[in-house]
Design a protein around this motif. Structure first.
Motif, PDB file in Angstrom:
ATOM      1  N   HIS A 243      34.420  62.238  69.737  1.00 23.17           N
ATOM      2  CA  HIS A 243      33.249  63.102  69.589  1.00 23.17           C
ATOM      3  C   HIS A 243      33.439  64.431  70.330  1.00 23.17           C
ATOM      4  CE1 HIS A 243      30.971  59.923  67.605  1.00 23.17           C
ATOM      5  NE2 HIS A 243      31.389  59.091  68.551  1.00 23.17           N
ATOM      6  N   ARG A 244      34.687  64.807  70.549  1.00 20.90           N
ATOM      7  CA  ARG A 244      35.000  66.086  71.186  1.00 20.90           C
ATOM      8  C   ARG A 244      36.046  66.850  70.381  1.00 20.90           C
ATOM      9  NH1 ARG A 244      35.456  64.310  77.612  1.00 20.90           N
ATOM     10  NH2 ARG A 244      33.294  63.531  77.804  1.00 20.90           N
ATOM     11  N   GLY A 245      36.070  66.582  69.084  1.00 22.64           N
ATOM     12  CA  GLY A 245      36.966  67.331  68.216  1.00 22.64           C
ATOM     13  C   GLY A 245      38.283  66.655  67.916  1.00 22.64           C
ATOM     14  N   ILE A 246      38.438  65.388  68.301  1.00 26.75           N
ATOM     15  CA  ILE A 246      39.653  64.639  68.004  1.00 26.75           C
ATOM     16  C   ILE A 246      39.299  63.466  67.092  1.00 26.75           C
ATOM     17  CG2 ILE A 246      41.580  63.290  68.910  1.00 26.75           C
ATOM     18  CD1 ILE A 246      41.785  66.170  69.680  1.00 26.75           C
ATOM     19  N   TYR A 247      40.007  63.356  65.974  1.00 27.36           N
ATOM     20  CA  TYR A 247      39.786  62.260  65.029  1.00 27.36           C
ATOM     21  C   TYR A 247      41.139  61.613  64.718  1.00 27.36           C
ATOM     22  CZ  TYR A 247      35.425  64.814  64.378  1.00 27.36           C
ATOM     23  OH  TYR A 247      34.242  65.474  64.596  1.00 27.36           O
ATOM     24  N   VAL A 248      41.173  60.298  64.729  1.00 31.16           N
ATOM     25  CA  VAL A 248      42.405  59.559  64.460  1.00 31.16           C
ATOM     26  C   VAL A 248      42.182  58.668  63.247  1.00 31.16           C
ATOM     27  CG1 VAL A 248      44.112  57.929  65.334  1.00 31.16           C
ATOM     28  CG2 VAL A 248      43.072  59.600  66.889  1.00 31.16           C
ATOM     29  N   LEU A 249      43.000  58.875  62.207  1.00 30.20           N
ATOM     30  CA  LEU A 249      42.918  58.112  60.965  1.00 30.20           C
ATOM     31  C   LEU A 249      44.129  57.194  60.882  1.00 30.20           C
ATOM     32  CD1 LEU A 249      41.177  60.700  60.587  1.00 30.20           C
ATOM     33  CD2 LEU A 249      41.853  60.701  58.190  1.00 30.20           C
ATOM     34  N   GLN A 250      43.893  55.916  60.664  1.00 34.55           N
ATOM     35  CA  GLN A 250      45.006  54.963  60.586  1.00 34.55           C
ATOM     36  C   GLN A 250      45.032  54.293  59.220  1.00 34.55           C
ATOM     37  OE1 GLN A 250      45.575  52.398  63.972  1.00 34.55           O
ATOM     38  NE2 GLN A 250      46.532  50.784  62.745  1.00 34.55           N
ATOM     39  N   ASP A 251      46.193  54.368  58.580  1.00 34.03           N
ATOM     40  CA  ASP A 251      46.426  53.709  57.297  1.00 34.03           C
ATOM     41  C   ASP A 251      47.505  52.654  57.525  1.00 34.03           C
ATOM     42  OD1 ASP A 251      47.088  52.922  54.698  1.00 34.03           O
ATOM     43  OD2 ASP A 251      46.728  54.918  53.870  1.00 34.03           O
TER      44      ASP A 251
END
Length: 241
Positions: free
Chosen positions: A167-175
């Motif tokens: 919630h501070r501008g970092i997003y992690v997407l895992q496939d």
């Protein structure tokens, strides 16, 4: 070689931008065979790698030919002195069409820039065409969810397995089962296989960045794989509209 590069890049961009989101043969929608698209993507990576190598090799050769030679000096350069160029998988074969990645960081950096930029342009086109018709995406998290669900379903017929954010501008997407990795294999697993697979997630990095940019969100997207077929994309927001 330039014609092959131009044709492959154009065909990839047009196909990805023309995918049918719901799979229905409605007016204006064209469906793309998944296997054909995978082969085209592999050729895109291979063609960019080879053309970049050819350009680098040609410039180095031209530079050396322009160097002044001492009187009576004998040209001693041999083929062994030339930069090694990959012509395909040999010692560690993978599925036909997936090429060995040259062990040259400078070369692969140039390939990364080209692939990421192509993906960026495709991402902007996808966002424009398949934007949710019933709502306007303004929150960054909602836009990232749009990537994880709609865009991933459009491209890979599945959604992202996991989404995390601080919630501070970092997003992690895992496939966990990245579709373009499912047919990849090799005699040597682990880090060697992950290195060979790395260029095939640079295009999606650009696509993700392009989608978010179309909504006014500037980002830096990086990806890594620690073991096939898993891969992780990290999105860092650098500006918000």
């Amino acid at each position: 070689m330039f014609f092959l590069y131009f044709y492959t890049v154009t065909a990839t961009a047009n196909l990805l931008a023309a995918l049918s989101l719901d799979g229905k043969d409605s007016a204006g929608d064209r469906q793309v065979n998944g296997s054909a698209l995978e082969l085209l993507i592999s050729e895109l990576v291979n063609t960019l790698t080879l053309t970049t190598q050819e350009t680098k090799w040609g410039s180095e050769t031209a530079a050396q030919s322009d160097e002044p030679k001492e009187e009576g000096a004998v040209e001693a350069r041999t083929l062994a002195d030339a930069p090694k160029r990959s012509t395909g998988v040999r010692s560690s074969p993978m599925v036909s069409g997936w090429q060995e990645v040259p062990d040259n960081s400078e070369l692969m950096e140039q390939v990364y820039v080209k692939l990421e930029l192509i993906g960026f342009r495709i991402g902007r086109r996808l966002a424009e065409r398949f934007a949710p018709p019933n709502r306007r995406l303004t929150d960054t998290l909602d836009i990232v969810k749009f990537v994880c669900k709609d865009i991933w379903m459009l491209m890979f017929n599945r959604q992202i397995d996991n989404l995390k954010t601080n919630h501070r501008g970092i997003y992690v997407l895992q496939d966990n089962k990245f579709k373009w990795f499912l047919r990849m294999s090799g005699n040597n697993g682990g880090a060697a296989a992950a290195r060979r697979a790395q260029p095939y997630i640079w295009l999606p990095c650009g696509i993700i960045r392009g989608v978010l940019d179309s909504y006014g969100v500037g980002t830096v997207v990086i990806a890594e794989t620690l073991g096939l077929p898993q891969c992780t994309f990290q999105i860092k927001v650098v500006s918000d509209a």
